[in-house]
Design an enzyme around this catalytic site. Sequence first.
Site, PDB file in Angstrom:
ATOM      1  N   GLY A 224       0.778  -1.033  -0.274  1.00 52.40           N
ATOM      2  CA  GLY A 224       0.174  -0.127   0.805  1.00 52.40           C
ATOM      3  C   GLY A 224       1.099   1.117   0.012  1.00 52.40           C
ATOM      4  O   GLY A 224       0.242   2.442  -0.305  1.00 52.40           O
ATOM      5  N   ARG A 261       2.733  -1.280  -6.050  1.00 51.56           N
ATOM      6  CA  ARG A 261       3.187  -0.438  -6.770  1.00 51.56           C
ATOM      7  C   ARG A 261       4.305   0.597  -6.579  1.00 51.56           C
ATOM      8  O   ARG A 261       4.762   0.915  -7.191  1.00 51.56           O
ATOM      9  CB  ARG A 261       1.889   0.536  -6.244  1.00 51.56           C
ATOM     10  CG  ARG A 261       1.667   1.628  -7.031  1.00 51.56           C
ATOM     11  CD  ARG A 261       0.860   2.342  -6.179  1.00 51.56           C
ATOM     12  NE  ARG A 261      -0.762   2.271  -5.800  1.00 51.56           N
ATOM     13  CZ  ARG A 261      -2.147   2.253  -6.344  1.00 51.56           C
ATOM     14  NH1 ARG A 261      -2.002   2.500  -7.795  1.00 51.56           N
ATOM     15  NH2 ARG A 261      -2.331   1.040  -6.225  1.00 51.56           N
ATOM     16  N   TYR A 301     -10.573   3.795 -11.757  1.00 57.35           N
ATOM     17  CA  TYR A 301     -10.543   4.851 -10.837  1.00 57.35           C
ATOM     18  C   TYR A 301      -9.974   6.634 -11.017  1.00 57.35           C
ATOM     19  O   TYR A 301     -10.241   7.448  -9.936  1.00 57.35           O
ATOM     20  CB  TYR A 301      -8.929   4.860  -9.628  1.00 57.35           C
ATOM     21  CG  TYR A 301      -8.734   3.354  -9.638  1.00 57.35           C
ATOM     22  CD1 TYR A 301      -9.610   2.328  -8.568  1.00 57.35           C
ATOM     23  CD2 TYR A 301      -7.288   2.787 -10.353  1.00 57.35           C
ATOM     24  CE1 TYR A 301      -9.101   1.293  -9.025  1.00 57.35           C
ATOM     25  CE2 TYR A 301      -6.939   1.144 -10.285  1.00 57.35           C
ATOM     26  CZ  TYR A 301      -8.461   0.801  -8.999  1.00 57.35           C
ATOM     27  OH  TYR A 301      -7.555  -0.693  -8.804  1.00 57.35           O
ATOM     28  N   CYS A 326     -14.895   1.337 -27.965  1.00 54.49           N
ATOM     29  CA  CYS A 326     -16.037   1.940 -28.082  1.00 54.49           C
ATOM     30  C   CYS A 326     -17.030   1.984 -26.979  1.00 54.49           C
ATOM     31  O   CYS A 326     -17.501   1.820 -25.883  1.00 54.49           O
ATOM     32  CB  CYS A 326     -17.069   0.927 -28.415  1.00 54.49           C
ATOM     33  SG  CYS A 326     -16.535   0.044 -30.075  1.00 54.49           S
TER      34      CYS A 326
HETATM   35  C1  LIG Z   1      -3.104  -5.089  -4.004  1.00 58.25           C
HETATM   36  C2  LIG Z   1      -2.750  -6.070  -2.552  1.00 58.25           C
HETATM   37  C3  LIG Z   1      -0.856  -5.555  -2.282  1.00 58.25           C
HETATM   38  C4  LIG Z   1      -0.251  -4.835  -2.839  1.00 58.25           C
HETATM   39  O1  LIG Z   1      -0.362  -3.532  -2.910  1.00 58.25           O
HETATM   40  P1  LIG Z   1       0.120  -1.963  -3.393  1.00 58.25           P
HETATM   41  O2  LIG Z   1      -0.407  -0.326  -3.089  1.00 58.25           O
HETATM   42  O3  LIG Z   1      -0.178  -2.235  -4.814  1.00 58.25           O
HETATM   43  O4  LIG Z   1       1.409  -1.987  -2.517  1.00 58.25           O
HETATM   44  C5  LIG Z   1      -0.057  -6.463  -0.986  1.00 58.25           C
HETATM   45  N1  LIG Z   1      -0.769  -7.080  -0.502  1.00 58.25           N
HETATM   46  C6  LIG Z   1      -2.148  -7.143  -0.411  1.00 58.25           C
HETATM   47  C7  LIG Z   1      -2.448  -8.300   0.623  1.00 58.25           C
HETATM   48  C8  LIG Z   1      -2.981  -6.800  -1.327  1.00 58.25           C
HETATM   49  O5  LIG Z   1      -3.834  -7.226  -1.994  1.00 58.25           O
END
Ligand SMILES: *Cc1c(COP(=O)(O)O)cnc(C)c1O
Length: 399
Positions: A224, A261, A301, A326
């Site tokens: 995250g 990410r 998003y 489309c």
């Molecule tokens: C999607 C996800 C991640 C990675 O999220 P990022 O925002 O790309 O770092 C890590 N752990 C779990 C459980 C996820 O669902």
Amino acid sequence: MDFNELAREYGTPLYVYDFDYITNRYNMLKDAFSARKSLICYAVKANSNLSVLKLLASLGAGFDCVSIGEVRRALLAGAKKYQIILSGVGKRDDELEEALKSDILMINLESEAEMYRLEDITKKLNLKARISIRVNPDVDAKTHPYISTGLNENKFGVDINTAKKMYIHAKNSAALEPVGVHFHIGSQLTNIEPIIEAAGIVSELMRELKALEIDIKFFDVGGGIGIIYQNETDISLYDYAQGILAKLGGQDVTIVCEPGRFIVGNAGYFLTSVLYEKFNKQKRFIIVDGAMNDLIRPSLYGAYHGISVVGKNTSAGACDVVGPICESGDFFAKNLNLPACESGDIIVIKSAGAYGFSMSSNYNSRARAAEVAVQDKAHRLIRKRENFEDIIALEKEFI
Ligand SMILES: *Cc1c(COP(=O)(O)O)cnc(C)c1O
């Protein structure tokens, strides 16, 4: 990076990934936790290209997988089985079974029902399952609702009390071995407070479990970590790591982190060619050969991606950059100032390394883009462009 050359050599639409950047990002995060035992488990879903996984495996990364397909990809790319985690709210029996037989590090459980299911399967196979439990700490990650996962209203994980109950059951089961605790409260977090808060809640749970002689070895703080798409502020990895360590107090655990990410997002560029410029009354459109089937984040998003035209700088005013699909939602940018374009100009869409190709589809019977790696100033193809035959391969024998 010479985008014109890459576009000429491999065609468009094209994904380009800077492997040196990926290496650097992995090392930055690993270093942030250097004071402790840590395992960086790259979230495969962000970009699952085998060459990307192989690069990360060679650096020592583990892998966070959300389907057995991702586990297979990680193993194929050279991952060590004891560095692979399987997560996901809904795992099928065959996925649990294969994960058990593959002897991966741990299976991350997201419900009581899943725990009982896994227990049955494990007994049947005469094995023992290393498990972790995804706890939903009920903190607000303050990110886009579609990528926020840590509130009780979300489908992910279990609440603290349910988790406690599950750990006690697992400890007393001959088939289950609780080794980890996990949380992941959302994606693209640019404020670390919610993660630190969640770490505190889950760390406290770990302390209570210890008193019940349930000894957790892996403290998994999820992924995250946000990146800069436009004008976000970068989080400080030092503050992030120190904040988590502080909440752990002296507890001796391996910290697991699951960045997707953060590792690949800004390593990727999506190259697309201008087909036409078009004017409807006052409005200018730049129509390109890439589309939402290639990169869906703006449509899904309303995500912002930096966009530039190779070799041109002088703005000719606002325009929408749109694809040929489309759907009115098929756009990369709206009301963006860009230079006047001609057919054949190359447009670069930045920050496309995460949730770009991995979310792509064949919608409108469009062949998916090719992928290229750039490393040590050299470039190479890491996924061929699909062709029409690839798209119809699984259907044509039935007509
Ligand atoms: C999607 C996800 C991640 C990675 O999220 P990022 O925002 O790309 O770092 C890590 N752990 C779990 C459980 C996820 O669902």
